[in-house]
Motif scaffolding. Structure first.
Motif, PDB file in Angstrom:
ATOM      1  N   UNK A 104      98.762   0.190  76.504  1.00 15.77           N
ATOM      2  CA  UNK A 104      98.601  -1.216  76.141  1.00 15.77           C
ATOM      3  C   UNK A 104      99.826  -1.590  75.309  1.00 15.77           C
ATOM      4  N   UNK A 105     100.862  -2.041  75.983  1.00 11.68           N
ATOM      5  CA  UNK A 105     102.183  -2.185  75.364  1.00 11.68           C
ATOM      6  C   UNK A 105     102.533  -3.633  75.075  1.00 11.68           C
ATOM      7  N   UNK A 106     103.057  -3.858  73.892  1.00  8.22           N
ATOM      8  CA  UNK A 106     103.618  -5.154  73.508  1.00  8.22           C
ATOM      9  C   UNK A 106     105.138  -5.012  73.475  1.00  8.22           C
ATOM     10  N   UNK A 107     105.837  -5.900  74.174  1.00  2.70           N
ATOM     11  CA  UNK A 107     107.297  -5.877  74.212  1.00  2.70           C
ATOM     12  C   UNK A 107     107.829  -7.006  73.334  1.00  2.70           C
ATOM     13  N   UNK A 108     108.653  -6.634  72.349  1.00  4.11           N
ATOM     14  CA  UNK A 108     109.282  -7.608  71.464  1.00  4.11           C
ATOM     15  C   UNK A 108     110.788  -7.606  71.690  1.00  4.11           C
ATOM     16  N   UNK A 109     111.407  -8.753  71.493  1.00  8.34           N
ATOM     17  CA  UNK A 109     112.868  -8.846  71.525  1.00  8.34           C
ATOM     18  C   UNK A 109     113.329  -9.251  70.134  1.00  8.34           C
ATOM     19  N   UNK A 110     114.123  -8.389  69.506  1.00  7.07           N
ATOM     20  CA  UNK A 110     114.611  -8.615  68.152  1.00  7.07           C
ATOM     21  C   UNK A 110     116.064  -9.078  68.213  1.00  7.07           C
ATOM     22  N   UNK A 111     116.320 -10.261  67.671  1.00  6.10           N
ATOM     23  CA  UNK A 111     117.659 -10.842  67.729  1.00  6.10           C
ATOM     24  C   UNK A 111     118.406 -10.599  66.425  1.00  6.10           C
ATOM     25  N   UNK A 112     119.657 -10.214  66.531  1.00  7.01           N
ATOM     26  CA  UNK A 112     120.500 -10.046  65.353  1.00  7.01           C
ATOM     27  C   UNK A 112     120.739 -11.407  64.720  1.00  7.01           C
ATOM     28  N   UNK A 113     120.687 -11.448  63.387  1.00  2.00           N
ATOM     29  CA  UNK A 113     120.875 -12.704  62.671  1.00  2.00           C
ATOM     30  C   UNK A 113     122.281 -12.795  62.090  1.00  2.00           C
ATOM     31  N   UNK A 114     122.730 -14.047  61.918  1.00  2.00           N
ATOM     32  CA  UNK A 114     124.034 -14.278  61.284  1.00  2.00           C
ATOM     33  C   UNK A 114     123.948 -13.899  59.807  1.00  2.00           C
ATOM     34  N   UNK A 115     124.990 -13.255  59.308  1.00  2.00           N
ATOM     35  CA  UNK A 115     125.062 -12.950  57.891  1.00  2.00           C
ATOM     36  C   UNK A 115     125.497 -14.171  57.100  1.00  2.00           C
ATOM     37  N   UNK A 116     125.426 -14.121  55.768  1.00  2.00           N
ATOM     38  CA  UNK A 116     125.851 -15.260  54.945  1.00  2.00           C
ATOM     39  C   UNK A 116     127.344 -15.525  55.104  1.00  2.00           C
ATOM     40  N   UNK A 117     127.693 -16.795  55.241  1.00  2.00           N
ATOM     41  CA  UNK A 117     129.092 -17.199  55.434  1.00  2.00           C
ATOM     42  C   UNK A 117     129.624 -17.777  54.124  1.00  2.00           C
ATOM     43  N   UNK A 118     130.751 -17.279  53.612  1.00  2.00           N
ATOM     44  CA  UNK A 118     131.298 -17.820  52.363  1.00  2.00           C
ATOM     45  C   UNK A 118     131.761 -19.263  52.537  1.00  2.00           C
ATOM     46  N   UNK A 119     131.579 -20.065  51.476  1.00  2.00           N
ATOM     47  CA  UNK A 119     131.984 -21.470  51.506  1.00  2.00           C
ATOM     48  C   UNK A 119     133.470 -21.555  51.182  1.00  2.00           C
ATOM     49  N   UNK A 161     101.069   0.628  71.957  1.00  2.00           N
ATOM     50  CA  UNK A 161     102.374   0.778  71.315  1.00  2.00           C
ATOM     51  C   UNK A 161     103.166  -0.514  71.397  1.00  2.00           C
ATOM     52  N   UNK A 162     104.264  -0.533  70.632  1.00  3.14           N
ATOM     53  CA  UNK A 162     105.150  -1.698  70.567  1.00  3.14           C
ATOM     54  C   UNK A 162     106.560  -1.233  70.894  1.00  3.14           C
ATOM     55  N   UNK A 163     107.124  -1.779  71.957  1.00  2.16           N
ATOM     56  CA  UNK A 163     108.509  -1.473  72.332  1.00  2.16           C
ATOM     57  C   UNK A 163     109.367  -2.681  71.958  1.00  2.16           C
ATOM     58  N   UNK A 164     110.369  -2.431  71.124  1.00  2.00           N
ATOM     59  CA  UNK A 164     111.244  -3.504  70.662  1.00  2.00           C
ATOM     60  C   UNK A 164     112.629  -3.338  71.277  1.00  2.00           C
ATOM     61  N   UNK A 165     113.121  -4.396  71.899  1.00  2.00           N
ATOM     62  CA  UNK A 165     114.471  -4.424  72.477  1.00  2.00           C
ATOM     63  C   UNK A 165     115.372  -5.185  71.507  1.00  2.00           C
ATOM     64  N   UNK A 166     116.401  -4.514  70.995  1.00  2.03           N
ATOM     65  CA  UNK A 166     117.293  -5.104  69.995  1.00  2.03           C
ATOM     66  C   UNK A 166     118.533  -5.700  70.685  1.00  2.03           C
ATOM     67  N   UNK A 167     118.815  -6.965  70.371  1.00  5.03           N
ATOM     68  CA  UNK A 167     119.888  -7.706  71.044  1.00  5.03           C
ATOM     69  C   UNK A 167     120.870  -8.243  70.010  1.00  5.03           C
ATOM     70  N   UNK A 168     122.179  -8.098  70.275  1.00  9.49           N
ATOM     71  CA  UNK A 168     123.175  -8.637  69.349  1.00  9.49           C
ATOM     72  C   UNK A 168     123.478 -10.095  69.680  1.00  9.49           C
TER      73      UNK A 168
END
Length: 202
Positions: free
Chosen positions: A133-148, A96-103
């Motif tokens: 048989x575990x895979x641990x992933x860390x998912x990082x929050x991405x910056x959204x589009x910034x207006x010019x 399995x795959x366990x994903x830890x979501x981070x802001x």
């Protein structure tokens, strides 16, 4: 580990895992020690606590496998619950795959479990040792589009200066420019025509 973002803070975290098959009570599964969210350094210790036949029965009954994650980080404690079909876990032989979501602040806001995409519930699995048989992933929050904003402000200033100098051209059509004069004239003409109908010839 997925591509990391620029976290504002970094701290070690502990994720205590409990799991359940179907409606059974939760039992301890293990623990994930996150040494650093920025680098994605993790260590996992776990034990199935269920027998091979338990997974087989849950898969045949089309039940769900539930994973509960109790997270401790930065003095905060939170609990997350995630699920997947027991047959998928059974046929992957507990891979399995366990994903830890981070802001962006470095806070854990979610934990999810999944199985390899190649697995489908076909029902044909040989007996196996019930070890994860575990895979641990860390998912990082991405910056959204910034207006010019700077470009927009510059454009407004340029239009303002051009208007003050009289350099701005009005590209509107004749009707668009003078409709406020045309409409009243048309209305007056129509009303005068209606009030003075032509007399029929004798």
């Amino acid at each position: 580990m997925e591509a990391q973002g620029e976290l504002e803070s970094d701290a070690s975290s502990v994720v205590q895992l409990s799991h359940s098959l179907g409606s059974r009570p939760f039992e301890p599964r293990g623990q994930i020690n996150v040494r650093s969210l920025k680098s994605g350094s993790v260590n996992i210790q776990q034990d199935s606590s269920y027998d091979w036949k338990d997974y087989k029965e849950a898969a045949e009954a089309n039940e769900f496998y539930h994973l509960e994650a109790f997270v401790k980080y930065n003095g905060i404690e939170r609990t997350f619950l995630t699920s997947t079909k027991a047959c998928l876990l059974y046929e992957s032989q507990l891979a399995d795959i366990i994903t830890i979501h981070v802001d962006l602040l470095g806070n854990i806001y979610g934990v999810s479990v999944a199985t390899p995409h190649s697995q489908q519930c076909t029902g044909t699995v040989l007996e196996f040792e019930p070890n994860f048989n575990t895979t641990v992933l860390i998912s990082y929050m991405e910056h959204g589009p910034v207006p010019d904003v700077a470009m927009y402000v510059q454009k407004v200033e340029q239009e303002k200066v051009a208007k003050e100098r009289g350099e701005t051209k009005d590209n509107r059509s004749f009707i668009a420019k003078y409709w406020m004069y045309i409409v009243p004239l048309v209305l007056v003409f129509m009303m005068s025509g209606a009030s003075n109908p032509e007399q029929p010839a004798r």
